[in-house]
Structures are given as structure tokens and as C-alpha cells.
Design an enzyme around this catalytic site. Sequence first.
Site, PDB file in Angstrom:
ATOM      1  N   LYS A  13       0.818  -1.213   0.000  1.00 37.32           N
ATOM      2  CA  LYS A  13       0.000   0.000   0.000  1.00 37.32           C
ATOM      3  C   LYS A  13       0.853   1.265   0.000  1.00 37.32           C
ATOM      4  O   LYS A  13       0.430   2.275  -0.553  1.00 37.32           O
ATOM      5  CB  LYS A  13      -1.024  -0.004   1.147  1.00 37.32           C
ATOM      6  CG  LYS A  13      -0.455  -0.131   2.528  1.00 37.32           C
ATOM      7  CD  LYS A  13      -1.585  -0.293   3.497  1.00 37.32           C
ATOM      8  CE  LYS A  13      -1.142  -0.256   4.952  1.00 37.32           C
ATOM      9  NZ  LYS A  13       0.148  -0.874   5.275  1.00 37.32           N
TER      10      LYS A  13
ATOM     11  N   ARG B  87      -5.262   2.944  12.041  1.00 36.96           N
ATOM     12  CA  ARG B  87      -4.937   1.527  12.231  1.00 36.96           C
ATOM     13  C   ARG B  87      -5.757   0.921  13.368  1.00 36.96           C
ATOM     14  O   ARG B  87      -5.630  -0.266  13.640  1.00 36.96           O
ATOM     15  CB  ARG B  87      -3.459   1.387  12.578  1.00 36.96           C
ATOM     16  CG  ARG B  87      -2.586   0.890  11.433  1.00 36.96           C
ATOM     17  CD  ARG B  87      -1.158   0.883  11.937  1.00 36.96           C
ATOM     18  NE  ARG B  87      -0.275   0.013  11.228  1.00 36.96           N
ATOM     19  CZ  ARG B  87       0.604   0.437  10.319  1.00 36.96           C
ATOM     20  NH1 ARG B  87       0.645   1.696   9.969  1.00 36.96           N
ATOM     21  NH2 ARG B  87       1.431  -0.422   9.775  1.00 36.96           N
TER      22      ARG B  87
ATOM     23  N   ARG C 103      12.193  -6.937   1.078  1.00 37.01           N
ATOM     24  CA  ARG C 103      11.930  -5.499   1.014  1.00 37.01           C
ATOM     25  C   ARG C 103      13.172  -4.675   1.385  1.00 37.01           C
ATOM     26  O   ARG C 103      13.909  -5.030   2.302  1.00 37.01           O
ATOM     27  CB  ARG C 103      10.790  -5.159   1.978  1.00 37.01           C
ATOM     28  CG  ARG C 103      10.361  -3.730   1.868  1.00 37.01           C
ATOM     29  CD  ARG C 103       8.933  -3.567   2.144  1.00 37.01           C
ATOM     30  NE  ARG C 103       8.679  -3.480   3.582  1.00 37.01           N
ATOM     31  CZ  ARG C 103       7.532  -3.026   4.068  1.00 37.01           C
ATOM     32  NH1 ARG C 103       6.563  -2.659   3.259  1.00 37.01           N
ATOM     33  NH2 ARG C 103       7.358  -2.973   5.356  1.00 37.01           N
TER      34      ARG C 103
ATOM     35  N   ARG D  42      14.447  -2.871   6.979  1.00 37.38           N
ATOM     36  CA  ARG D  42      13.855  -2.392   8.229  1.00 37.38           C
ATOM     37  C   ARG D  42      13.943  -3.443   9.325  1.00 37.38           C
ATOM     38  O   ARG D  42      13.734  -4.618   9.083  1.00 37.38           O
ATOM     39  CB  ARG D  42      12.387  -2.030   7.997  1.00 37.38           C
ATOM     40  CG  ARG D  42      12.210  -0.609   7.571  1.00 37.38           C
ATOM     41  CD  ARG D  42      10.871  -0.357   7.006  1.00 37.38           C
ATOM     42  NE  ARG D  42       9.780  -0.818   7.847  1.00 37.38           N
ATOM     43  CZ  ARG D  42       8.495  -0.558   7.600  1.00 37.38           C
ATOM     44  NH1 ARG D  42       8.176   0.169   6.547  1.00 37.38           N
ATOM     45  NH2 ARG D  42       7.551  -1.004   8.385  1.00 37.38           N
TER      46      ARG D  42
ATOM     47  N   ARG E 257       3.320  -8.405  13.555  1.00 37.34           N
ATOM     48  CA  ARG E 257       2.616  -7.281  12.921  1.00 37.34           C
ATOM     49  C   ARG E 257       1.347  -7.755  12.218  1.00 37.34           C
ATOM     50  O   ARG E 257       0.334  -7.060  12.232  1.00 37.34           O
ATOM     51  CB  ARG E 257       3.538  -6.569  11.926  1.00 37.34           C
ATOM     52  CG  ARG E 257       4.687  -5.859  12.616  1.00 37.34           C
ATOM     53  CD  ARG E 257       5.697  -5.350  11.630  1.00 37.34           C
ATOM     54  NE  ARG E 257       5.205  -4.215  10.877  1.00 37.34           N
ATOM     55  CZ  ARG E 257       5.723  -3.800   9.726  1.00 37.34           C
ATOM     56  NH1 ARG E 257       6.718  -4.454   9.174  1.00 37.34           N
ATOM     57  NH2 ARG E 257       5.230  -2.752   9.134  1.00 37.34           N
TER      58      ARG E 257
HETATM   59  P1  AMP Z   1       4.288   1.153   8.469  1.00 35.34           P
HETATM   60  O1  AMP Z   1       5.480   1.703   7.790  1.00 35.34           O
HETATM   61  O2  AMP Z   1       3.003   1.841   8.068  1.00 35.34           O
HETATM   62  O3  AMP Z   1       4.169  -0.349   8.344  1.00 35.34           O
HETATM   63  O4  AMP Z   1       4.445   1.478  10.036  1.00 35.34           O
HETATM   64  C1  AMP Z   1       5.553   0.971  10.768  1.00 35.34           C
HETATM   65  C2  AMP Z   1       5.201   0.909  12.237  1.00 35.34           C
HETATM   66  O5  AMP Z   1       4.885   2.229  12.718  1.00 35.34           O
HETATM   67  C3  AMP Z   1       3.994   0.077  12.582  1.00 35.34           C
HETATM   68  O6  AMP Z   1       4.283  -1.318  12.673  1.00 35.34           O
HETATM   69  C4  AMP Z   1       3.583   0.668  13.922  1.00 35.34           C
HETATM   70  O7  AMP Z   1       4.454   0.236  14.947  1.00 35.34           O
HETATM   71  C5  AMP Z   1       3.872   2.155  13.700  1.00 35.34           C
HETATM   72  N1  AMP Z   1       2.664   2.840  13.173  1.00 35.34           N
HETATM   73  C6  AMP Z   1       2.501   3.372  11.934  1.00 35.34           C
HETATM   74  N2  AMP Z   1       1.275   3.923  11.806  1.00 35.34           N
HETATM   75  C7  AMP Z   1       0.642   3.714  12.985  1.00 35.34           C
HETATM   76  C8  AMP Z   1      -0.656   4.019  13.474  1.00 35.34           C
HETATM   77  N3  AMP Z   1      -1.575   4.636  12.714  1.00 35.34           N
HETATM   78  N4  AMP Z   1      -0.959   3.657  14.747  1.00 35.34           N
HETATM   79  C9  AMP Z   1      -0.046   3.040  15.531  1.00 35.34           C
HETATM   80  N5  AMP Z   1       1.176   2.693  15.123  1.00 35.34           N
HETATM   81  C10 AMP Z   1       1.532   3.029  13.863  1.00 35.34           C
END
Ligand code: AMP
Length: 214
Positions: free
Chosen positions: A13, A88, A127, A160, A171
Site C-alpha cells: 500500500k 490503524r 523489502r 527495516r 505485525r
Molecule cells: P508502516 O510503515 O506503516 O508499516 O508502520 C511501521 C510501524 O509504525 C507500525 O508497525 C507501527 O508500529 C507504527 N505505526 C505506523 N502507523 C501507525 C498508526 N496509525 N498507529 C499506531 N502505530 C503506527
Amino acid sequence: MKIIMLGAPGAGKGTQAMMLAEKYSIPHISTGDIFRANIKNGTELGRKAKAYIDAGALVPDELTIDLVMDRLVSDDCANGFILDGFPRTINQAKKLTEALTKSSGEIDWAIDVEVPDEDIINRMSGRRMCPSCGASYHIAHIPPKKEDICDHCGAELYIREDDKEETVKKRLAVYHEQTQPLIDYYSSLDRVITIDGTKAMDAVFKAITEKLGD
Ligand code: AMP
């Protein structure tokens, strides 16, 4: 156009959000990118968020919601935005609905990019991320033109911490428990577009833009 990207971590996404942001000239707002920038810059928010992120957990709502609400009132969001990774949780979604109802109205579309968990686990191991501009690559499916170097800004790509297999499984569990219910939430508002995310990146993009009506 106000768009939310739904879908599991690793469903692609973020890549689609970047492409849509370019096509529709609206900002791409990724909470994950904002947290990672804060971690890189050693801010208080970054310090607090890091432990949750590295463990594959969600950052608490009290550190997340205001951050996004402040961003959405910036001038560049006047014509819309693409939210990638927010909301989320149901609580975040309700706060977003409340804020938008007071200003520009509800979101237009929540795009649910669907990919089975097994595919996601395979994808994540390949990734690679750009620490500088946030672009993401996959060594097999979306390789950079030059190995380990970002096509957009020339920075060296990295893996990452939270893309490790055990963390990915955590996750995914968090996603199914806390984020998947948002599909029902936005379905009840008649806003969900469901897309098969197992296809190639360009085919997924075409499917999304066709549904958005170009
Ligand atoms: P992402 O790059 O979107 O996968 O985000 C990486 C990490 O950031 C996630 O696994 C969460 O730990 C944190 N994170 C990102 N967006 C949110 C959100 N809306 N609410 C809570 N944690 C978030």
C-alpha cells in the site's frame, strides 16, 4: 480526493500510495515514515515510538492521533491527501471521522489492498527501504535500477528492523486484530474499494485508478 490505504503491512500500500499521490497531486502521509524520520532525527517522539515499532506493536493512539490531525490541517492537504498507515485502530478511525466532519467532510475512499499472509511473509524478506526519501523496493519484484541504491535520491537502501520474520508475524497478528475491523467500519460508510494486491505493481495501480474513475 481524500483516500485511506488499508491492507496488511507489506501488502504494497505504501508503493501504491506514492504512485497515487503523484497521479492526483495530493500529499502522501505515511505515519510509519513520520515515525521513522523522528527516530532518525533522535526526537522525543522517535525515542518513544521506536520500542513499539521494533517489537511489531502499534504506537499508542495518544502519540499518533494528534500527529496526523496536525498534519491534515496543513495547506497542502486542502485538495485532499492519501493516508498510508493511518487509521490503524477503530479509535483512530473515529477520531479521523470526527475531525473531517468538522472540516472538509468524510474520506472519499478506503482502498483495501488484499494479500494473503504467506505472500506477505515472503515479500517482507525481500523489502528494501530508502532512509532518505522513504521509497520502498523489493529485490525480486521492484528492484532498484542499481543494486541497493535508491532510484529517486541515490541513498543506500536498508532492511527495516521490523521486517524480520518473527516481527512480521507479530505485525500481521496485530493487523488482523486491530486494523482489519476498519474494513467493516468503512464498509458501513460505503467507502471501501477492494483490490487484489497479489498482482504486479502496475496492475494493482491500474485496478485502483479504474475504480477511482481516473
Ligand atoms: P508502516 O510503515 O506503516 O508499516 O508502520 C511501521 C510501524 O509504525 C507500525 O508497525 C507501527 O508500529 C507504527 N505505526 C505506523 N502507523 C501507525 C498508526 N496509525 N498507529 C499506531 N502505530 C503506527
